[in-house]
Motif scaffolding. Structure first.
Motif, mmCIF file in Angstrom:
data_model
loop_
_atom_site.group_PDB
_atom_site.id
_atom_site.type_symbol
_atom_site.label_atom_id
_atom_site.label_comp_id
_atom_site.label_asym_id
_atom_site.label_seq_id
_atom_site.Cartn_x
_atom_site.Cartn_y
_atom_site.Cartn_z
ATOM 1 N N ALA A 94 -19.080 3.154 -29.628
ATOM 2 C CA ALA A 94 -19.877 1.998 -29.210
ATOM 3 C C ALA A 94 -20.269 1.135 -30.403
ATOM 4 N N PHE A 95 -20.723 1.771 -31.488
ATOM 5 C CA PHE A 95 -21.145 0.998 -32.651
ATOM 6 C C PHE A 95 -19.966 0.377 -33.389
ATOM 7 N N VAL A 108 -12.933 4.328 -35.881
ATOM 8 C CA VAL A 108 -13.855 5.285 -35.283
ATOM 9 C C VAL A 108 -13.779 6.595 -36.034
ATOM 10 N N GLY A 109 -14.845 7.367 -35.907
ATOM 11 C CA GLY A 109 -14.903 8.654 -36.585
ATOM 12 C C GLY A 109 -14.280 9.755 -35.749
ATOM 13 N N ASP A 110 -14.551 10.988 -36.140
ATOM 14 C CA ASP A 110 -14.030 12.155 -35.436
ATOM 15 C C ASP A 110 -14.671 12.278 -34.064
ATOM 16 N N ASP A 111 -13.990 13.019 -33.192
ATOM 17 C CA ASP A 111 -14.503 13.261 -31.842
ATOM 18 C C ASP A 111 -15.621 14.296 -31.915
ATOM 19 N N CYS A 154 -20.060 12.767 -28.975
ATOM 20 C CA CYS A 154 -20.973 11.652 -28.751
ATOM 21 C C CYS A 154 -20.205 10.356 -28.969
ATOM 22 N N GLY A 155 -20.308 9.437 -28.047
ATOM 23 C CA GLY A 155 -19.561 8.192 -28.140
ATOM 24 C C GLY A 155 -20.252 7.086 -28.912
#
Length: 113
Positions: free
Chosen positions: A15-16, A4-7, A10-11
């Motif tokens: 999800a992706f 996952v990327g940075d916070d 947006c989630g």
């Protein structure tokens, strides 16, 4: 493992990371109705190859979205069931499903040009 990327607040990246790819949302859609065997999923989804379907199912199981149940029988019997966690994801995808149905003709028309 899901990357996952940075916070960013947006989630969508989360999800992706779980549903990335063409077939995972369709797998979840078809498992909403209850457990399915591999062959049933393959027929329901259509043009996915066995290799890709196996890979996608493994990734969804590793993410805790579905459970692979092997009955240890001969001939082999394995089915897949969506988890409660997976149901929350499938429910989140339903508005996209509805959007796709409502706009299918427009998208197909622009793709044909």
């Amino acid at each position: 493992m899901v990357e996952v990327g940075d916070d960013s607040g947006c989630g969508l990246d989360i999800a992706f990371a779980v549903i990335g790819g063409k077939w995972k949302p369709l797998i979840l859609y078809h498992l909403r109705a209850g457990p399915k065997r591999f062959g049933e999923l393959k027929r329901a989804i259509g043009s996915v190859s066995e290799k890709v379907l196996i890979q996608q199912l493994r990734e969804l199981a590793a993410a805790g979205v579905l459970i692979r149940r092997d009955y240890q029988q001969v001939p082999p019997r394995v089915d897949y069931t969506i988890t409660d966690f997976g149901i929350t994801l499938a429910e989140a995808l339903m508005p996209l499903c509805i959007w796709g149905v409502e706009h299918r003709a427009r998208i197909e028309a622009t793709a044909a040009v």
